[in-house]
Write a protein that holds these residues in place. Structure first.
Motif, PDB file in Angstrom:
ATOM      1  N   PHE A   7      -4.239   6.051   4.691  1.00 55.84           N
ATOM      2  CA  PHE A   7      -3.771   5.035   5.633  1.00 55.84           C
ATOM      3  C   PHE A   7      -3.277   3.814   4.882  1.00 55.84           C
ATOM      4  CE2 PHE A   7      -8.288   4.266   4.983  1.00 55.84           C
ATOM      5  CZ  PHE A   7      -8.363   2.893   4.801  1.00 55.84           C
ATOM      6  N   LYS A   8      -2.615   2.943   5.629  1.00 54.49           N
ATOM      7  CA  LYS A   8      -2.111   1.678   5.085  1.00 54.49           C
ATOM      8  C   LYS A   8      -2.768   0.531   5.839  1.00 54.49           C
ATOM      9  CE  LYS A   8       2.473   3.613   4.015  1.00 54.49           C
ATOM     10  NZ  LYS A   8       2.160   4.977   4.554  1.00 54.49           N
ATOM     11  N   ILE A   9      -3.019  -0.551   5.118  1.00 53.95           N
ATOM     12  CA  ILE A   9      -3.488  -1.803   5.716  1.00 53.95           C
ATOM     13  C   ILE A   9      -2.327  -2.791   5.732  1.00 53.95           C
ATOM     14  CG2 ILE A   9      -4.917  -3.845   5.295  1.00 53.95           C
ATOM     15  CD1 ILE A   9      -7.135  -2.030   4.362  1.00 53.95           C
ATOM     16  N   ILE A  10      -2.109  -3.410   6.890  1.00 52.03           N
ATOM     17  CA  ILE A  10      -1.083  -4.455   7.018  1.00 52.03           C
ATOM     18  C   ILE A  10      -1.820  -5.772   7.239  1.00 52.03           C
ATOM     19  CG2 ILE A  10       0.931  -5.260   8.288  1.00 52.03           C
ATOM     20  CD1 ILE A  10       1.373  -2.327   9.137  1.00 52.03           C
ATOM     21  N   ASP A  12      -1.605 -10.178   6.297  1.00 51.85           N
ATOM     22  CA  ASP A  12      -0.901 -11.362   5.761  1.00 51.85           C
ATOM     23  C   ASP A  12       0.539 -11.046   5.391  1.00 51.85           C
ATOM     24  OD1 ASP A  12      -3.309 -12.755   6.027  1.00 51.85           O
ATOM     25  OD2 ASP A  12      -3.921 -12.295   3.967  1.00 51.85           O
ATOM     26  N   GLY A  13       1.184 -10.200   6.191  1.00 49.66           N
ATOM     27  CA  GLY A  13       2.585  -9.869   5.958  1.00 49.66           C
ATOM     28  C   GLY A  13       2.827  -8.883   4.842  1.00 49.66           C
ATOM     29  N   GLN A  14       1.760  -8.322   4.274  1.00 53.96           N
ATOM     30  CA  GLN A  14       1.891  -7.351   3.192  1.00 53.96           C
ATOM     31  C   GLN A  14       1.299  -6.014   3.619  1.00 53.96           C
ATOM     32  OE1 GLN A  14      -0.075 -10.136   0.192  1.00 53.96           O
ATOM     33  NE2 GLN A  14       1.533  -9.236  -1.070  1.00 53.96           N
ATOM     34  N   THR A  15       1.799  -4.931   2.989  1.00 57.91           N
ATOM     35  CA  THR A  15       1.320  -3.584   3.271  1.00 57.91           C
ATOM     36  C   THR A  15       0.655  -3.009   2.030  1.00 57.91           C
ATOM     37  OG1 THR A  15       3.071  -3.217   4.901  1.00 57.91           O
ATOM     38  CG2 THR A  15       1.983  -1.261   4.012  1.00 57.91           C
ATOM     39  N   PHE A  16      -0.551  -2.479   2.210  1.00 53.90           N
ATOM     40  CA  PHE A  16      -1.324  -1.916   1.105  1.00 53.90           C
ATOM     41  C   PHE A  16      -1.616  -0.447   1.406  1.00 53.90           C
ATOM     42  CE2 PHE A  16      -2.266  -6.406   1.582  1.00 53.90           C
ATOM     43  CZ  PHE A  16      -2.114  -6.908   0.290  1.00 53.90           C
ATOM     44  N   ASP A  17      -1.102   0.438   0.557  1.00 50.54           N
ATOM     45  CA  ASP A  17      -1.291   1.884   0.711  1.00 50.54           C
ATOM     46  C   ASP A  17      -2.507   2.308  -0.120  1.00 50.54           C
ATOM     47  OD1 ASP A  17      -0.976   4.787  -0.019  1.00 50.54           O
ATOM     48  OD2 ASP A  17       0.767   4.588   1.295  1.00 50.54           O
ATOM     49  N   MET A  18      -3.470   2.960   0.530  1.00 48.22           N
ATOM     50  CA  MET A  18      -4.697   3.345  -0.173  1.00 48.22           C
ATOM     51  C   MET A  18      -4.400   4.275  -1.353  1.00 48.22           C
ATOM     52  SD  MET A  18      -6.968   1.619   1.418  1.00 48.22           S
ATOM     53  CE  MET A  18      -5.632   0.436   1.674  1.00 48.22           C
ATOM     54  N   GLU A  89      -8.998 -13.225  10.215  1.00 50.58           N
ATOM     55  CA  GLU A  89      -8.318 -12.659  11.378  1.00 50.58           C
ATOM     56  C   GLU A  89      -8.353 -11.135  11.271  1.00 50.58           C
ATOM     57  OE1 GLU A  89      -7.223 -14.539  13.780  1.00 50.58           O
ATOM     58  OE2 GLU A  89      -7.552 -16.470  12.758  1.00 50.58           O
ATOM     59  N   SER A  90      -8.145 -10.467  12.403  1.00 50.97           N
ATOM     60  CA  SER A  90      -8.087  -9.010  12.368  1.00 50.97           C
ATOM     61  C   SER A  90      -6.864  -8.564  11.566  1.00 50.97           C
ATOM     62  CB  SER A  90      -8.014  -8.441  13.788  1.00 50.97           C
ATOM     63  OG  SER A  90      -6.815  -8.839  14.422  1.00 50.97           O
ATOM     64  N   PHE A  91      -6.967  -7.397  10.941  1.00 50.05           N
ATOM     65  CA  PHE A  91      -5.820  -6.805  10.253  1.00 50.05           C
ATOM     66  C   PHE A  91      -5.577  -5.434  10.856  1.00 50.05           C
ATOM     67  CE2 PHE A  91      -9.619  -5.902   7.755  1.00 50.05           C
ATOM     68  CZ  PHE A  91      -9.544  -4.531   7.539  1.00 50.05           C
ATOM     69  N   SER A  92      -4.408  -4.863  10.574  1.00 52.96           N
ATOM     70  CA  SER A  92      -4.059  -3.600  11.219  1.00 52.96           C
ATOM     71  C   SER A  92      -4.101  -2.454  10.222  1.00 52.96           C
ATOM     72  CB  SER A  92      -2.683  -3.681  11.874  1.00 52.96           C
ATOM     73  OG  SER A  92      -1.663  -3.690  10.905  1.00 52.96           O
ATOM     74  N   ILE A  93      -4.354  -1.260  10.754  1.00 51.38           N
ATOM     75  CA  ILE A  93      -4.356  -0.018   9.982  1.00 51.38           C
ATOM     76  C   ILE A  93      -3.387   0.951  10.639  1.00 51.38           C
ATOM     77  CG2 ILE A  93      -5.734   2.042   9.459  1.00 51.38           C
ATOM     78  CD1 ILE A  93      -8.095   0.271   8.891  1.00 51.38           C
ATOM     79  N   ARG A  95      -2.310   4.954  10.124  1.00 54.05           N
ATOM     80  CA  ARG A  95      -2.670   6.197   9.446  1.00 54.05           C
ATOM     81  C   ARG A  95      -1.435   7.040   9.184  1.00 54.05           C
ATOM     82  NH1 ARG A  95      -7.255   9.148  12.708  1.00 54.05           N
ATOM     83  NH2 ARG A  95      -7.542  10.134  10.663  1.00 54.05           N
ATOM     84  N   ASP A  96      -1.435   7.763   8.065  1.00 49.55           N
ATOM     85  CA  ASP A  96      -0.320   8.664   7.769  1.00 49.55           C
ATOM     86  C   ASP A  96      -0.226   9.778   8.802  1.00 49.55           C
ATOM     87  OD1 ASP A  96      -0.087   7.062   5.591  1.00 49.55           O
ATOM     88  OD2 ASP A  96      -0.344   8.629   4.074  1.00 49.55           O
ATOM     89  N   LEU A  97      -1.367  10.171   9.399  1.00 49.08           N
ATOM     90  CA  LEU A  97      -1.369  11.219  10.420  1.00 49.08           C
ATOM     91  C   LEU A  97      -0.655  10.777  11.692  1.00 49.08           C
ATOM     92  CD1 LEU A  97      -4.986  12.739  10.275  1.00 49.08           C
ATOM     93  CD2 LEU A  97      -2.841  13.947   9.842  1.00 49.08           C
ATOM     94  N   THR A  98      -0.768   9.505  12.032  1.00 49.77           N
ATOM     95  CA  THR A  98      -0.167   8.964  13.270  1.00 49.77           C
ATOM     96  C   THR A  98       0.596   7.684  12.944  1.00 49.77           C
ATOM     97  OG1 THR A  98      -2.279   7.834  13.704  1.00 49.77           O
ATOM     98  CG2 THR A  98      -1.913   9.969  14.800  1.00 49.77           C
ATOM     99  N   PRO A  99       1.733   7.790  12.253  1.00 50.32           N
ATOM    100  CA  PRO A  99       2.448   6.590  11.803  1.00 50.32           C
ATOM    101  C   PRO A  99       3.023   5.746  12.946  1.00 50.32           C
ATOM    102  CG  PRO A  99       3.768   8.555  11.428  1.00 50.32           C
ATOM    103  CD  PRO A  99       2.420   9.034  11.862  1.00 50.32           C
ATOM    104  N   ASP A 100       3.023   6.284  14.155  1.00 49.88           N
ATOM    105  CA  ASP A 100       3.539   5.537  15.307  1.00 49.88           C
ATOM    106  C   ASP A 100       2.433   4.819  16.063  1.00 49.88           C
ATOM    107  OD1 ASP A 100       2.374   7.879  16.154  1.00 49.88           O
ATOM    108  OD2 ASP A 100       3.759   8.184  17.823  1.00 49.88           O
ATOM    109  N   GLN A 101       1.208   4.801  15.513  1.00 52.68           N
ATOM    110  CA  GLN A 101       0.099   4.118  16.162  1.00 52.68           C
ATOM    111  C   GLN A 101      -0.570   3.144  15.191  1.00 52.68           C
ATOM    112  OE1 GLN A 101      -2.591   6.983  17.861  1.00 52.68           O
ATOM    113  NE2 GLN A 101      -1.185   7.536  19.505  1.00 52.68           N
ATOM    114  N   GLU A 102      -1.110   2.090  15.767  1.00 48.29           N
ATOM    115  CA  GLU A 102      -1.690   1.011  14.967  1.00 48.29           C
ATOM    116  C   GLU A 102      -2.984   0.549  15.626  1.00 48.29           C
ATOM    117  OE1 GLU A 102       0.034  -3.200  13.072  1.00 48.29           O
ATOM    118  OE2 GLU A 102       0.930  -2.343  14.879  1.00 48.29           O
ATOM    119  N   ILE A 103      -4.016   0.302  14.812  1.00 44.04           N
ATOM    120  CA  ILE A 103      -5.256  -0.271  15.325  1.00 44.04           C
ATOM    121  C   ILE A 103      -5.520  -1.590  14.621  1.00 44.04           C
ATOM    122  CG2 ILE A 103      -6.271   1.968  15.943  1.00 44.04           C
ATOM    123  CD1 ILE A 103      -7.991   1.791  13.406  1.00 44.04           C
ATOM    124  N   PHE A 104      -6.298  -2.454  15.276  1.00 44.52           N
ATOM    125  CA  PHE A 104      -6.614  -3.769  14.736  1.00 44.52           C
ATOM    126  C   PHE A 104      -8.125  -3.864  14.540  1.00 44.52           C
ATOM    127  CE2 PHE A 104      -2.616  -4.082  16.912  1.00 44.52           C
ATOM    128  CZ  PHE A 104      -1.831  -4.838  16.046  1.00 44.52           C
TER     129      PHE A 104
END
Length: 488
Positions: A7-10, A12-18, A89-93, A95-104
């Motif tokens: 998964f990726k974490i979004i 502070d305007g940046q994206t971090f890929d595990m 603040e909350s951050f978003s995740i 997942r590579d399995l569901t790239p069209d969905q986002e959780i906070f």
């Protein structure tokens, strides 16, 4: 090789890929919805009545492993992970399995990374979804007419944002669904009421008719008039500030214009300015004078600080008599450390009330970093009728020239007060009315106008399935609806 659960974490305007960070995602589990129900027991009745249902926060459990080449790298990555998952603040995740969905999510409590080997480790992490839904990508629906259908594809109700482009002047705006829920601002017109336009345009300048203005005298604060204004056909620019000087003075062009006399008025200037270096200075000012050339007040945005980008606002009653004297807005309550300002300066007088308003306008057209200050002129010190508008753009002494400070436009309106048997227009052609049911905001051209909300108006949701919507008055709006599907 990448984990299927990566998964990726979004944040502070940046994206971090595990995977790119060297983290192997071993497990990823979103717990079920957390439902609590309140029940009512009635004596003599079998069972109970359901009183209420509430949907609480959800948990996310993640198992991860890290592999490094040395103990030093292990320690560095360990603390990078600590920092990555911590957030006020909350951050978003995503997942590579569901790239069209986002959780906070939030991280709560402590956790540790256990060593498998001196250079490798594994850990489990518990995250909390205060907002218990998975969000899909934004859906946009343009209405073909006054009516439209938005099909909510999610498994939960969703909050929409409606944008109504005004096609004809309106005294009210309403959008309603098939369930009788509606949002309404303004006032529908009674048959016995007279519709009035409370704003009459007296002057609009975008740079094309500067030759009809006169050169201002040196009636500017702490400086003198020099140089020339120009235009890029989209605003008022500054080809020249005149000769630099070592005197501690501001200098730059100034023009003055006579307008039809107005007792109640509004003056609005859209302005912008950027400092690409902290050695640059600029100021953009609008002065108001009455029939006897008495100064009614001034509004400005400026950067006069060296060594840092700092934009300050000013709103003053009357002429300059000293630092912070008669300033409703100053660096004491409006100062932001940023290199660029694009926004609005506005002064309005109705009766004895004088209002100063400064706002930055962001890239989506919303008013942010906004300040409004009011003054009641009970002694009639600033009651003269408006007759002259003066504009000035300057820089300080021999400091470096800022990048293209500009007045996009300046407008002057005469205002009329509404009587009990009159209904005023609230929006004109090309205005944009926004009903933001996500943030519970009502905007007109990006400016917050929740004060216009009618009693009974509701920030309603889109129900699952088809939502039949209609706007009133008829043939007055071009409507667009936006929402993000929510899934449990």
């Amino acid at each position: 090789m990448k984990s299927e659960l990566n998964f990726k974490i979004i944040k502070d305007g940046q994206t971090f890929d595990m995977h790119e960070l060297g983290i192997w995602v071993e497990s990823f589990h979103i717990h079920s919805p957390n439902i609590s129900r309140s029940k009512l027991n009635v004596p003599g009745m079998i069972g109970a009545h359901l009183a209420s249902t509430e949907e609480g926060e959800r948990q996310v459990s993640i198992g991860m492993q890290i592999e490094t080449d040395s103990m030093l790298e292990f320690d560095q990555l360990k603390h990078q992970i600590y920092d990555l998952f911590y957030s006020v603040e909350s951050f978003s995740i995503v997942r590579d399995l569901t790239p069209d969905q986002e959780i906070f999510v939030f991280q709560e409590g402590e956790y540790d990374i256990d060593n498998i080997a001196p250079e490798d480790g594994k850990f489990g992490l518990a995250l909390t979804m205060l907002d218990p839904y998975k969000y899909g990508k934004e859906k946009i629906k343009e209405f073909a007419s006054d009516a439209g259908i938005i099909t909510n594809e999610g498994t939960a109700e969703s909050e929409p944002i409606f944008e109504l482009e005004v096609l004809a002047p309106v005294t009210f705006a309403l959008i309603q669904n098939q369930h009788g829920e509606y949002m309404l601002i303004g006032t529908p017109v009674d048959v016995t009421s007279e519709v009035v336009d409370t704003k009459t345009l007296l002057l609009e300048e975008r740079g094309q008719t500067l030759d009809t203005w006169d050169t201002a005298s040196d009636s500017i604060d702490n400086g003198y008039v020099d140089g020339t204004f120009g235009t890029d056909n989209d605003g008022i620019t500054v080809p020249s500030y005149g000769e630099d000087t070592t005197e501690k003075d501001w200098h730059g062009p100034g023009l003055i214009k006579e307008v039809p006399v107005a007792q109640d008025f509004e003056v609005e200037a859209m302005v912008q300015g950027r400092t690409t270096e902290t050695s640059q200075t600029f100021r953009i000012e609008v002065y108001l004078f009455d029939e006897g050339m008495n100064e009614l007040g001034k509004m400005a945005i400026k950067d006069d600080t060296l060594g840092i980008h700092r934009k300050k606002g000013e709103g003053r009653l009357g002429p300059y008599v000293g630092a912070n004297e008669n300033y409703l807005i100053s660096s004491q309550n409006y100062s932001y450390d940023q290199d660029y300002f694009y926004g609005m300066l506005r002064i309005r007088r109705v009766g004895k009330e004088i209002m100063f308003y400064i706002t930055r306008v962001n890239s989506s057209g919303r008013h942010v970093q906004t300040i409004l200050r009011k003054f009641i002129d009970n002694e009639n010190r600033y009651a003269g009728k408006l007759k002259y508008i003066q504009i000035h753009i300057g820089k300080f002494a021999d400091t470096d020239r800022a990048y293209a400070p500009k007045i996009d436009h300046i407008k002057v309106f005469q205002l009329a007060q509404v009587t009990v048997d009159q209904t005023p227009y609230i929006a004109d052609v090309d205005d944009i009315i926004t009903f933001d049911h996500v943030n519970e905001e009502i905007l007109i051209n990006g400016e917050a106008r929740n004060d216009l909300k009618a009693f009974g108006g509701l920030f309603f949701t889109l129900k699952k399935g088809e939502n039949h919507l209609i706007t009133h008055p008829a043939n007055s709006f071009r409507t667009t609806g936006r929402y993000r599907p929510k899934n449990r």
